[in-house]
Write a protein that holds these residues in place. Structure first.
Motif, mmCIF file in Angstrom:
data_model
loop_
_atom_site.group_PDB
_atom_site.id
_atom_site.type_symbol
_atom_site.label_atom_id
_atom_site.label_comp_id
_atom_site.label_asym_id
_atom_site.label_seq_id
_atom_site.Cartn_x
_atom_site.Cartn_y
_atom_site.Cartn_z
ATOM 1 N N THR A 8 -3.471 -5.003 -1.509
ATOM 2 C CA THR A 8 -3.406 -3.433 -1.485
ATOM 3 C C THR A 8 -4.561 -2.767 -0.882
ATOM 4 N N ALA A 9 -4.558 -1.521 -0.915
ATOM 5 C CA ALA A 9 -5.647 -0.718 -0.277
ATOM 6 C C ALA A 9 -6.925 -0.853 -1.326
ATOM 7 N N SER A 10 -6.839 -1.291 -2.392
ATOM 8 C CA SER A 10 -7.951 -1.516 -3.271
ATOM 9 C C SER A 10 -8.272 -2.933 -3.700
ATOM 10 N N THR A 11 -7.373 -4.046 -3.214
ATOM 11 C CA THR A 11 -7.522 -5.134 -3.833
ATOM 12 C C THR A 11 -7.375 -6.332 -2.601
ATOM 13 N N ASP A 45 -7.001 -0.631 4.503
ATOM 14 C CA ASP A 45 -7.111 0.451 3.910
ATOM 15 C C ASP A 45 -6.040 1.308 3.606
ATOM 16 N N GLU A 46 -5.902 2.658 3.165
ATOM 17 C CA GLU A 46 -4.932 3.412 2.814
ATOM 18 C C GLU A 46 -3.857 3.711 4.043
ATOM 19 N N SER A 106 -8.402 -7.386 3.925
ATOM 20 C CA SER A 106 -8.529 -6.178 3.345
ATOM 21 C C SER A 106 -7.621 -5.104 4.254
ATOM 22 N N THR A 123 0.840 -0.998 -0.170
ATOM 23 C CA THR A 123 -0.002 0.028 0.030
ATOM 24 C C THR A 123 0.973 1.285 -0.185
#
Length: 607
Positions: free
Chosen positions: A161-164, A185-186, A183, A86
């Motif tokens: 990752t933050a999106s996957t 987050d950012e 999951s 990330t």
């Protein structure tokens, strides 16, 4: 006679303090360490509850002696891993146990001169391994449940990752199927959503758990008395929530501490970094701080055991747990506290017992820094703000001091007149104060008010990560560390390390960039401003006290040399503002001051 008694009292106090200090270092310190070692050596490893209830599995390594590797690749090898990438995190999670045990914080460096990112989690096999692991417990479940050594299968996604997110699955071969979606987050919050499906023919009872494990305590942790490092958590107590702090030393004395709570959180904290388990805030949990396997790996654990639940045939349940693993930034912790309803999450930062001062001071400094783009300038603006708030009190104090300085000839006359009668001398002096409407204690008030502010700012500089590696100007690259200049190197002109010389090295104990017997540029400037401000005050009537106060600027110059540079910036700038304020008040009352004397000598000096 009075002066001799005062001198003897001072000598007695100094000698007593020295004896107590030496006794603490050479007697009590070693005794406490021996007692701790004995307690750790005899403590038995525990893996289940005393009542035989559902308990968090223990993952203490099997060897009888601790064996570590320095090769991270070797420690990570052997089991497939899922990369974590990330904007702020880098590392991997192991499919063995689904452990998050390899994590770096890419926004931060270990030191200003070291480009390597800060390591948070470290895999098992290396010294001081640090990791988080989640699973289920169910002692009567045929085929078992996923635990510390379960090998999960990656069935969705390839990199976290933050999106996957990624999906892990495990089947116990007896009708239970576990699916875990991980999951992140950012920032620093991991979310683990476990779905358990009962495809068998009989109901089963299981409970979720989470655990953070640190094997041993690194030498750099838990040594500072002003800072909390160790176990930390917030738990419900019937009337609300209370935050518990468990320092490593106290943890060793009481190796098992249990809390029942609805929601809350717990984990292990360092100065700037935190690993915390966060259950659903509506769930009743059993939280625990525990030390196991003390003789070998000295494992410190923060554990949460969730509610047991029954899954009937053909049914499934879903459980969500979270893990915070990252930097204790105030705005990030505050956002999570609001978004997730986490009670007192911002108190993962050790604001101290003066939190009602420490946090507002931090918020004000942070706000100023946002305006000017420099934390050092923000400290100057904070100092100016505090001086403006205290201006009326300081004005009265300096007025009193100026009047006392102007009355100095009359006071000397009283001393000479009643030199053999101290009681009469005191009475006449107090009568003079009353006639002139002077409060001799007024000069102490600004100093007394400044003490809690000084401590609160020290905490801000010492514990908040926003101040870590924050530069000022010139050679001051880190306001949270001591001024790196030193008199032994002629303030950086001589390129050598005095700590490398055997004799000097034993005396100049390095303290984060400063030396205990060192003098930095900031420290000398601070000492000069302290001396000048003290010179503007009326002299102490007692000769012994006068000598003590005369040496105070010198002593404090050495003492303050090892404090954070930001604190010296604050205190020296505060002295400068106080000197300016006092100078104008003394001018108004016609009192003599050393600045005017110095200017007069310069004017009268022959060319």
């Amino acid at each position: 006679m009075k002066n001799e008694n005062t001198r003897n009292t001072v000598i007695f106090i100094v000698c007593t303090a020295a004896i107590l200090l030496l006794y603490q270092i050479f007697v009590l310190g070693p005794q406490a360490e021996q007692q701790r070692a004995a307690a750790l050596a005899t403590r038995a490893e525990q893996t289940v509850d005393a009542d035989g209830d559902l308990a968090v599995p223990n993952t203490a390594p099997a060897p009888s002696a601790a064996i570590f590797t320095e090769d991270r690749t070797q420690a990570l090898g052997g089991v497939a891993r899922v990369p974590i990438r990330t904007g702020r995190l880098q590392g991997s999670l192991s499919l063995q146990g689904g452990r998050i045990d390899d994590l770096f914080l890419t926004d931060y460096r270990e030191t200003l001169d070291d480009p390597a990112p800060v390591e948070l989690f470290r895999p098992q096999g290396m010294e001081h391994a640090f990791l988080a692991q989640f699973g289920w417990t169910g002692p009567n479940v045929v085929g078992g449940v996923p635990g510390p050594n379960t090998i999960w299968r990656l069935t969705g996604g390839s990199t976290l990752t933050a999106s996957t997110p990624v999906t892990l699955t495990w089947d116990n071969g007896q009708g239970l199927r576990f699916t875990r979606v991980v999951s992140v987050d950012e920032n620093y919050m991991f979310t683990l959503t476990d779905t358990v499906a009962n495809l068998g023919t009989a109901p089963i009872v299981i409970a979720p758990y989470g655990r953070i494990e640190r094997q041993g305590v690194p030498e750099t942790l838990g040594k500072n008395q002003i800072l909390h490092e160790g176990g930390i958590g917030t738990f419900s107590d019937g009337d609300g929530y209370v935050t518990e702090q468990l320092k490593y030393g106290n943890w060793a004395k009481t190796p098992v501490q249990e809390h029942s709570s609805v929601g809350g959180w717990l984990g292990i904290t360092d100065k700037y970094w935190l690993a915390a388990l966060i259950p659903d805030q509506d769930e009743s949990v059993e939280a625990e701080f525990r030390i196991t396997d003390a003789a070998r790996y000295d494992i410190h654990e923060a554990r949460i055991l969730g509610e047991a639940r029954t899954i009937n045939p053909g049914r499934q349940i879903t459980e969500t747990q979270r893990l915070f693993a990252g930097a204790k930034r105030n705005e990030i912790l505050s956002d999570y506290e609001k978004e997730l309803g986490l009670p007192r999450f911002i108190y993962a930062i050790d604001w101290g017992f003066l939190f009602f001062l420490t946090r507002p001071i931090f918020l004000l400094v942070h706000w100023f820094a946002g305006l000017v783009g420099n934390f050092g300038v923000a400290i100057l603006l904070l100092t100016l703000t505090i001086k403006l708030i205290m201006f009326p009190l300081a004005n009265k104090s300096y007025e009193s001091l100026s009047k006392m300085r102007k009355l100095q000839p009359q006071m000397e006359k009283i001393k000479a007149q009643f030199k053999d009668d101290p009681q009469k001398q005191q009475q006449e002096t107090m009568a003079l104060y009353q006639r002139e409407k002077i409060n001799p204690l007024a000069g102490c008030l600004p100093i007394l008010v400044q003490i809690p502010v000084f401590y609160a700012l020290y905490k801000v500089l010492f514990v908040t990560i926003e101040m870590r590696h924050a530069p000022f100007f010139g050679w001051i690259r880190d306001l949270s560390a001591p001024d790196p200049t030193n008199i032994w190197t002629l303030f950086g002109l001589i390129p050598w390390d005095p700590g490398s010389v055997p004799l000097l090295g034993s005396l100049l104990v390095n303290s984060g960039g400063g030396f205990t017997l060192g003098l930095s540029v900031l420290a000398i400037f601070y000492g000069f401003t302290m001396w000048l401000q003290q010179a503007m005050n009326p002299p102490m009537p007692d000769p012994v006290q006068r000598q003590i106060f005369a040496w105070m600027p010198v002593v404090f110059t050495f003492i303050m040399a090892v404090f954070p540079a930001g604190l010296l910036v604050y205190w020296a700038w505060n002295n400068v503002l106080s000197i300016a304020q006092q100078y104008f008040i003394m001018h108004r009352f016609g009192a003599e001051n050393p600045i005017d004397d110095f200017i007069a000598r310069l004017k009268n000096k022959p060319a």
